[in-house]
Design a protein around this motif. Structure first.
Motif, PDB file in Angstrom:
ATOM      1  N   ASP A 124      62.874  67.491  24.501  1.00  0.00           N
ATOM      2  CA  ASP A 124      64.335  67.605  24.606  1.00  0.00           C
ATOM      3  C   ASP A 124      64.722  68.131  25.973  1.00  0.00           C
ATOM      4  O   ASP A 124      65.656  67.658  26.597  1.00  0.00           O
ATOM      5  N   ARG A 125      63.977  69.154  26.403  1.00  0.00           N
ATOM      6  CA  ARG A 125      64.376  69.858  27.614  1.00  0.00           C
ATOM      7  C   ARG A 125      64.276  69.008  28.872  1.00  0.00           C
ATOM      8  O   ARG A 125      65.047  69.193  29.796  1.00  0.00           O
ATOM      9  N   ARG A 127      65.223  66.170  29.113  1.00  0.00           N
ATOM     10  CA  ARG A 127      66.439  65.349  29.102  1.00  0.00           C
ATOM     11  C   ARG A 127      67.710  66.161  29.284  1.00  0.00           C
ATOM     12  O   ARG A 127      68.691  65.674  29.813  1.00  0.00           O
ATOM     13  N   THR A 128      67.683  67.398  28.796  1.00  0.00           N
ATOM     14  CA  THR A 128      68.935  68.160  28.770  1.00  0.00           C
ATOM     15  C   THR A 128      69.027  69.218  29.873  1.00  0.00           C
ATOM     16  O   THR A 128      70.108  69.567  30.288  1.00  0.00           O
ATOM     17  N   GLU A 129      67.883  69.735  30.336  1.00  0.00           N
ATOM     18  CA  GLU A 129      67.944  70.817  31.319  1.00  0.00           C
ATOM     19  C   GLU A 129      67.475  70.313  32.678  1.00  0.00           C
ATOM     20  O   GLU A 129      66.301  70.431  33.024  1.00  0.00           O
ATOM     21  N   VAL A 143      65.589  61.877  34.566  1.00  0.00           N
ATOM     22  CA  VAL A 143      65.029  62.056  33.220  1.00  0.00           C
ATOM     23  C   VAL A 143      63.740  61.238  33.080  1.00  0.00           C
ATOM     24  O   VAL A 143      62.736  61.736  32.559  1.00  0.00           O
TER      25      VAL A 143
END
Ligand SMILES: [Zn+2]
Length: 163
Positions: A124-125, A127-129, A143
């Motif tokens: 997840d990270r 992609r998001t952070e 990403v």
């Protein structure tokens, strides 16, 4: 990675007993996972606080690694970095995890350790952070790069466990 069934996940583990692999608790959202957005499936065992699991598709077959978090945690006031997804976070969000090595090395108590996101949510990270110094670039490219690097580091970790 390709979607896996519960049985494929349980059979993928290379560094714990069959009994442990059969008994481990799968992620709560297992039925709803977006597999295409996962370089690895990582989760903490909701029933065994220090245990965690990583499952990665090596290209030949899925490989699962059981890991154990250190029982001491870093302070939330220090900065730390997950060595898999390379996201900088506060110390309490990163944990030292060790994995028993496979075969004779593991039976002799040999382990491999590394710092990872405490929740093992690296997929997840990436992609998001997005780190500040990458934010002026094309987000899809960033990403894709971070995801590819994550996969490579996870495969290196799996390699070290199986060596
Ligand atoms: Zn991470």
């Amino acid at each position: 990675m390709h979607a896996l069934t519960e049985q494929q996940v349980r059979r993928s583990f290379v560094n714990c007993s069959q009994g442990e692999a059969k008994g481990l608790a799968l992620p709560k959202d297992f039925a709803d996972l977006d597999w295409a957005a996962l370089e690895l499936l990582g989760w903490r065992d909701p029933k065994a606080p220090l245990r965690g699991y990583l499952v990665v598709d090596t290209g030949e077959r899925p490989v699962g690694i059981a890991v154990r978090a250190a029982d001491t945690r870093m302070s939330s006031r220090t900065a730390a970095m997950c060595l898999l997804c390379q996201t900088a976070q506060t110390g309490d969000a990163v944990s030292l995890f060790t994995a028993k090595r496979t075969g004779a090395a593991g039976r002799n108590g040999n382990t491999v350790g590394t710092y990872m996101c405490a929740d093992l949510g690296c997929a997840d990270r990436v992609r998001t952070e997005i780190p500040p110094w990458l934010q002026d670039r094309n987000p899809d490219e960033v990403v894709a790069e971070r995801a590819a690097e994550l996969r490579e580091r996870v495969l290196n970790f799996v390699e070290a466990v199986r060596r």
